[in-house]
Design an enzyme around this catalytic site. Structure first.
Site, PDB file in Angstrom:
ATOM      1  N   HIS A  57       0.850  -1.191   0.000  1.00 49.93           N
ATOM      2  CA  HIS A  57       0.000   0.000   0.000  1.00 49.93           C
ATOM      3  C   HIS A  57       0.886   1.242   0.000  1.00 49.93           C
ATOM      4  CE1 HIS A  57      -4.015   1.911   1.489  1.00 49.93           C
ATOM      5  NE2 HIS A  57      -3.324   2.745   0.752  1.00 49.93           N
ATOM      6  N   TRP A  60       4.674   5.074   4.953  1.00 51.09           N
ATOM      7  CA  TRP A  60       4.084   6.301   5.477  1.00 51.09           C
ATOM      8  C   TRP A  60       4.891   6.901   6.624  1.00 51.09           C
ATOM      9  CZ3 TRP A  60      -1.353   3.646   6.259  1.00 51.09           C
ATOM     10  CH2 TRP A  60      -1.862   3.270   5.005  1.00 51.09           C
ATOM     11  N   TYR A  72      -1.224  17.638   3.470  1.00 48.70           N
ATOM     12  CA  TYR A  72      -1.890  18.890   3.138  1.00 48.70           C
ATOM     13  C   TYR A  72      -2.547  19.462   4.374  1.00 48.70           C
ATOM     14  CZ  TYR A  72      -1.402  16.664  -1.363  1.00 48.70           C
ATOM     15  OH  TYR A  72      -0.896  16.030  -2.458  1.00 48.70           O
ATOM     16  N   GLU A 119       0.205   7.802  -3.665  1.00 49.88           N
ATOM     17  CA  GLU A 119       1.058   7.527  -2.505  1.00 49.88           C
ATOM     18  C   GLU A 119       2.202   8.527  -2.424  1.00 49.88           C
ATOM     19  OE1 GLU A 119       0.713   5.286   0.112  1.00 49.88           O
ATOM     20  OE2 GLU A 119      -1.300   5.193  -0.726  1.00 49.88           O
ATOM     21  N   LYS A 122       0.648  11.837  -1.198  1.00 48.99           N
ATOM     22  CA  LYS A 122       0.130  11.822   0.159  1.00 48.99           C
ATOM     23  C   LYS A 122       1.199  11.510   1.200  1.00 48.99           C
ATOM     24  CE  LYS A 122      -3.692  10.362   3.012  1.00 48.99           C
ATOM     25  NZ  LYS A 122      -4.860   9.500   3.161  1.00 48.99           N
ATOM     26  N   HIS A 123       2.183  10.705   0.833  1.00 49.54           N
ATOM     27  CA  HIS A 123       3.167  10.253   1.821  1.00 49.54           C
ATOM     28  C   HIS A 123       4.617  10.487   1.416  1.00 49.54           C
ATOM     29  CE1 HIS A 123      -0.066   8.313   4.081  1.00 49.54           C
ATOM     30  NE2 HIS A 123      -0.488   7.802   2.947  1.00 49.54           N
TER      31      HIS A 123
END
Ligand SMILES: *[C@@H]1O[C@H](CO)[C@@H](O)[C@H](O)[C@H]1NC(C)=O
Ligand SMILES: *[C@@H]1O[C@H](CO)[C@@H](O)[C@H](O)[C@H]1NC(C)=O
Ligand SMILES: *[C@@H]1O[C@H](CO)[C@@H](O)[C@H](O)[C@H]1NC(C)=O
Length: 169
Positions: A57, A60, A72, A119, A122-123
């Protein structure tokens, strides 16, 4: 590209492990894995055949309180001028075959790169690798395929398997 295009499946299995964190104020990296047959629902929306191993996935950056560093919003803790998502995905050509196998989008009909792009945005941009997407993805692949960190074979000190609801990734 909406998040719903690939987060239609629940994230049911997380394998967490402490790797390292340098230079940023997060505490550890969480390697998040998916057990496809549990996570992909409904089956008719999933790729066939579904992988029969843990797929990736993401990796993180995570605070000590186990919440992911937000990419964000007002609590943005991320890095200035990260590599942008299109440029990041473009750099993945040398490892694309391994990514396609190990880090697929389980949603049928949606490119794997849509997942990787998400991904990264976001990470990845919050990680120590924000200037080096190729290493971010390659190191994640290497971690996830390392027998040392196999969730079924972990030593119990660094690996913790938990369940989670959907939409966390
Ligand atoms: C599954 O696919 C169908 C047809 O594309 C779609 O209408 C439905 O919303 C999808 N289900 C989920 C849970 O995403
Ligand atoms: C977790 O820790 C971070 C960093 O200290 C903080 O910004 C965030 O509000 C905390 N989240 C929760 C749910 O406590
Ligand atoms: C990815 O990692 C492997 C294992 O460390 C290494 O052999 C390979 O050269 C790396 N690939 C790239 C493109 O960096």
């Amino acid at each position: 590209m909406g998040i719903k295009q690939f987060i239609g499946y629940s994230l049911l299995v997380l394998a967490s492990l402490v790797v390292s964190a340098q230079g940023s104020d997060f505490e550890f990296y969480k390697l998040s894995l998916i057990w496809p047959s549990s996570a992909c629902y409904p089956l008719s929306n999933c790729t066939t055949p579904l992988p029969t191993f843990f797929t990736i996935h993401g990796l993180w950056p995570t605070f000590a309180n186990d919440t992911a560093v937000p990419a964000y919003g007002p609590n943005n803790r991320c890095n200035a001028n990260p590599v942008g998502p299109d440029a990041a995905v473009a750099k993945l050509t040398p490892i694309k075959d391994r990514l396609n196998e190990r880090w697929p989008n389980l949603r049928a009909g949606v490119e794997n790169s849509v997942f990787w792009r998400h991904e990264w945005q976001k990470h990845g941009i919050c990680s120590d690798y924000y200037k080096d997407p190729l290493s971010y993805f390659n190191d994640t692949l290497n971690l996830a395929t390392s027998t040392t960190f196999d969730p079924f074979k972990g030593d119990g000190q660094t690996v913790e398997v938990t369940s989670d609801g959907m939409g966390n990734g």
